[in-house]
Scaffold this motif. Structure first.
Motif, short mmCIF file in Angstrom:
data_model
loop_
_atom_site.label_atom_id
_atom_site.label_comp_id
_atom_site.label_asym_id
_atom_site.label_seq_id
_atom_site.Cartn_x
_atom_site.Cartn_y
_atom_site.Cartn_z
N TYR A 1 0.77 -1.05 0.02
CA TYR A 1 -0.16 -0.06 0.08
C TYR A 1 0.76 1.33 -0.13
CZ TYR A 1 -3.27 3.64 1.21
OH TYR A 1 -4.04 4.74 1.36
N GLY A 2 1.86 1.33 0.77
CA GLY A 2 2.80 2.35 0.83
C GLY A 2 3.37 2.78 -0.60
N ARG A 3 3.72 1.81 -1.25
CA ARG A 3 4.37 1.88 -2.68
C ARG A 3 3.14 2.21 -3.64
NH1 ARG A 3 7.09 -3.14 -1.32
NH2 ARG A 3 5.48 -4.40 -2.58
N TYR A 4 2.03 1.67 -3.56
CA TYR A 4 0.99 2.21 -4.40
C TYR A 4 0.45 3.69 -3.99
CZ TYR A 4 -3.90 2.81 -5.97
OH TYR A 4 -5.12 3.29 -6.38
N ASP A 5 0.57 4.20 -2.68
CA ASP A 5 0.44 5.39 -2.49
C ASP A 5 1.36 6.38 -2.98
OD1 ASP A 5 -1.46 7.18 -0.91
OD2 ASP A 5 0.22 7.40 0.63
N GLU A 6 2.73 6.07 -2.93
CA GLU A 6 3.67 6.95 -3.40
C GLU A 6 3.40 6.95 -4.92
OE1 GLU A 6 6.48 9.34 -3.69
OE2 GLU A 6 5.75 8.66 -1.83
N LEU A 7 3.10 6.05 -5.76
CA LEU A 7 2.81 6.15 -7.07
C LEU A 7 1.63 6.90 -7.37
CD1 LEU A 7 3.38 2.63 -8.50
CD2 LEU A 7 5.17 4.39 -8.67
N VAL A 8 0.77 6.93 -6.52
CA VAL A 8 -0.49 7.88 -6.69
C VAL A 8 -0.14 9.31 -6.63
CG1 VAL A 8 -2.87 8.26 -6.00
CG2 VAL A 8 -2.38 6.16 -6.57
N LYS A 9 0.79 9.63 -5.55
CA LYS A 9 1.07 10.97 -5.30
C LYS A 9 2.05 11.48 -6.41
CE LYS A 9 0.91 10.57 -0.30
NZ LYS A 9 1.63 10.55 1.01
N ARG A 10 2.79 10.71 -6.90
CA ARG A 10 3.75 11.10 -7.75
C ARG A 10 2.94 11.47 -9.19
NH1 ARG A 10 9.05 7.41 -7.78
NH2 ARG A 10 9.88 7.81 -5.67
N ALA A 11 1.96 10.64 -9.49
CA ALA A 11 1.12 10.66 -10.65
C ALA A 11 0.36 12.11 -10.65
CB ALA A 11 0.27 9.55 -10.94
N ASN A 12 -0.39 12.22 -9.39
CA ASN A 12 -1.14 13.37 -9.13
C ASN A 12 -0.11 14.49 -9.29
OD1 ASN A 12 -3.68 12.24 -8.72
ND2 ASN A 12 -3.44 12.00 -6.42
N ALA A 13 0.86 14.73 -8.72
CA ALA A 13 1.96 15.79 -8.52
C ALA A 13 2.33 16.06 -10.20
CB ALA A 13 2.99 15.52 -8.15
N TYR A 14 2.41 15.12 -11.22
CA TYR A 14 2.73 15.47 -12.51
C TYR A 14 1.65 15.71 -13.14
CZ TYR A 14 3.61 13.93 -17.32
OH TYR A 14 4.00 14.14 -18.56
N LEU A 15 0.46 15.30 -13.07
CA LEU A 15 -0.95 15.60 -13.61
C LEU A 15 -1.36 17.06 -13.31
CD1 LEU A 15 -2.82 12.36 -13.97
CD2 LEU A 15 -1.70 13.41 -15.63
N SER A 16 -1.16 17.55 -12.11
CA SER A 16 -1.43 18.53 -11.70
C SER A 16 -0.21 19.95 -12.01
CB SER A 16 -1.62 18.55 -10.22
OG SER A 16 -0.45 18.75 -9.29
N ARG A 17 0.89 19.63 -12.65
CA ARG A 17 1.85 20.64 -13.00
C ARG A 17 1.15 21.58 -14.10
NH1 ARG A 17 6.95 17.47 -14.89
NH2 ARG A 17 5.58 17.62 -16.70
N PRO A 18 1.46 22.86 -14.12
CA PRO A 18 0.89 23.81 -14.98
C PRO A 18 1.36 23.55 -16.20
CG PRO A 18 1.88 24.77 -13.06
CD PRO A 18 2.19 23.67 -12.96
N GLY A 19 0.52 23.57 -17.14
CA GLY A 19 1.07 23.16 -18.71
C GLY A 19 0.91 21.80 -19.28
N THR A 20 0.34 20.90 -18.33
CA THR A 20 0.27 19.46 -18.58
C THR A 20 -1.13 19.37 -19.03
OG1 THR A 20 1.60 18.73 -16.56
CG2 THR A 20 -0.03 17.34 -17.50
#
Length: 62
Positions: free
Chosen positions: A31-50
């Motif tokens: 779950y910790g690994r999954y949660d980290e991947l979800v956080k990284r994906a959300n950070a990537y998708l929320s970047r301006p210009g994406t």
């Protein structure tokens, strides 16, 4: 009154007890690994210009 250090100690105790149960430690790691991947994906998708671009084509001949 409950202090932050009391809560942290209680949290640590609960985690230690949970990790002693069969399979729980592995589940917590997964779950910790999954949660980290979800956080990284959300950070990537929320970047301006994406921008999300969906492209479709119809190459059927008539």
């Amino acid at each position: 009154m409950v202090t932050g250090s009391d809560m942290a100690a209680e949290y640590d105790e609960v985690v230690k007890k949970a990790q002693q149960q069969p399979g729980i430690a592995e589940l917590m790691k997964a779950y910790g690994r999954y949660d980290e991947l979800v956080k990284r994906a959300n950070a990537y998708l929320s970047r301006p210009g994406t921008k999300v671009i969906i492209s479709t084509s119809n190459s059927s001949s008539q």
